[in-house]
Design an enzyme around this catalytic site. Structure first.
Site, PDB file in Angstrom:
ATOM      1  CE  LYS A  46      -2.401   1.943   3.518  1.00 59.98           C
ATOM      2  NZ  LYS A  46      -3.521   2.216   4.439  1.00 59.98           N
TER       3      LYS A  46
HETATM    4  C1  R5P Z   1      -2.418   4.335   7.106  1.00 62.18           C
HETATM    5  O1  R5P Z   1      -1.539   3.697   7.600  1.00 62.18           O
HETATM    6  C2  R5P Z   1      -3.716   4.245   7.656  1.00 62.18           C
HETATM    7  O2  R5P Z   1      -3.619   3.095   8.334  1.00 62.18           O
HETATM    8  C3  R5P Z   1      -4.871   4.207   6.673  1.00 62.18           C
HETATM    9  O3  R5P Z   1      -5.390   2.934   6.611  1.00 62.18           O
HETATM   10  C4  R5P Z   1      -4.507   4.590   5.287  1.00 62.18           C
HETATM   11  O4  R5P Z   1      -3.800   5.779   5.297  1.00 62.18           O
HETATM   12  C5  R5P Z   1      -5.699   4.660   4.370  1.00 62.18           C
HETATM   13  O5  R5P Z   1      -6.564   5.611   4.806  1.00 62.18           O
HETATM   14  P1  R5P Z   1      -6.714   7.018   4.082  1.00 62.18           P
HETATM   15  O6  R5P Z   1      -7.348   6.749   2.766  1.00 62.18           O
HETATM   16  O7  R5P Z   1      -7.573   7.806   5.007  1.00 62.18           O
HETATM   17  O8  R5P Z   1      -5.345   7.602   3.909  1.00 62.18           O
END
Ligand code: R5P
Length: 279
Positions: free
Chosen positions: A203
């Site tokens: 990710k």
């Molecule tokens: C990042 O480590 C957080 O755990 C979130 O899961 C991630 O950033 C995704 O969320 P967002 O789309 O709000 O950035």
């Protein structure tokens, strides 16, 4: 009691017909064991090769930030539209209905919060992920942050060892190290590092030149949404990431902080799975 009479001899051996041996649909995953592939096939739709993960693990470092104050009220109504749920174990046990039949990517490292210095984390015991029937575990890696890089890479390594032993894929989550430029060179390095250390999914964040980030990463990449944007911009971000080769999104704030979160996650799904262009 097995029937011992009328045991019929097999007749349809298909002699001369080559056995069908399909490749696996996900990049870099063909040589994994069956359990790993089964779990990955729950996260990524085999028909499109893509996923919409709904991330709501924010509370484990931020507390009750906007949109996750009440998981039962804010998040549970969105679950039906997600391909996969990403959250921490406390919220999973307390508030996510086990009857929802959605795969879970379990946030599996924890430590410091936004009140101190992020990413001084340890990894939870893989047995808890097994008990929770996790389809993947997610571990943060802060490449380029001198204070936490080594311990977070070690966390990833430990998670991969444990995940391999239990057939559970690991998602490496790239935290942007302090003072790092948020560009393709940095995200390419951070993503590759996660994959080289055994992550089955990475990710990271979308940036200009993202096609290079995807091209040099041997496993599927999903993008985080990041801070709340106007809906059209967030959808465009997802569109550009998919067009650049991303295998989906792991989106939180741009869904649950939207004025219309259910409509937003469905629109994200149309971009991800159907390739629709936001307009
Ligand atoms: C990042 O480590 C957080 O755990 C979130 O899961 C991630 O950033 C995704 O969320 P967002 O789309 O709000 O950035």
């Amino acid at each position: 009691m097995a029937d011992l009479d009328d045991i019929r001899d097999g007749r349809e051996y298909g002699v001369g017909v080559a056995q069908r041996t399909d490749g696996f649909f996900l990049k870099g995953s063909n040589n994994l064991d069956w359990g790993m592939k089964d779990r990955l096939s729950r996260i990524f739709n085999p028909a499109t090769g893509r996923t919409v993960m709904l991330a709501f693990d924010h509370g484990f470092i931020m507390g009750p930030t906007s949109g996750v104050e009440r998981i039962d009220l804010n998040i549970v109504p969105l679950i039906e539209y997600a391909d996969c749920l990403m959250c921490a174990r406390g919220v999973l046990r307390a508030l996510v209905p086990p009857t929802c039949r959605k795969p879970v990517c379990l946030r599996s490292d924890a430590g410091t919060s936004i009140l101190t210095e992020l990413n001084h984390n340890v990894v939870i015991d893989i047995q808890d992920a097994v008990k929770l029937n996790a389809s993947a575990i997610a571990v943060m890696v802060s490449v380029g942050d001198a204070a936490t890089e080594a311990e977070t890479v070690a966390n990833l390594y430990q998670a991969v060892d444990a995940g391999q032993a239990s057939g559970i894929p690991v998602m490496g989550v790239t935290a942007v190290g302090k003072d790092m430029a948020r560009d393709a060179r940095y995200f390419g390095l951070a993503s590759r590092l996660c994959a080289e250390n055994g992550a089955n999914i990475v990710k990271t964040y979308y940036t200009e030149g993202f096609e290079k980030v995807v091209a040099c990463c041997p496993v599927p990449i999903v993008i985080a949404g990041g801070k709340k944007l106007p809906e059209l911009e967030a959808l465009d971000l997802a569109y550009r990431a998919i067009q650049s080769g991303a295998s989906g999104v792991d989106m939180g704030r741009n869904v649950f902080q939207s004025e219309k979160p259910a409509a937003m996650i469905q629109a994200v799904g149309a971009v991800v799975h159907q390739g629709l262009k936001p307009a």
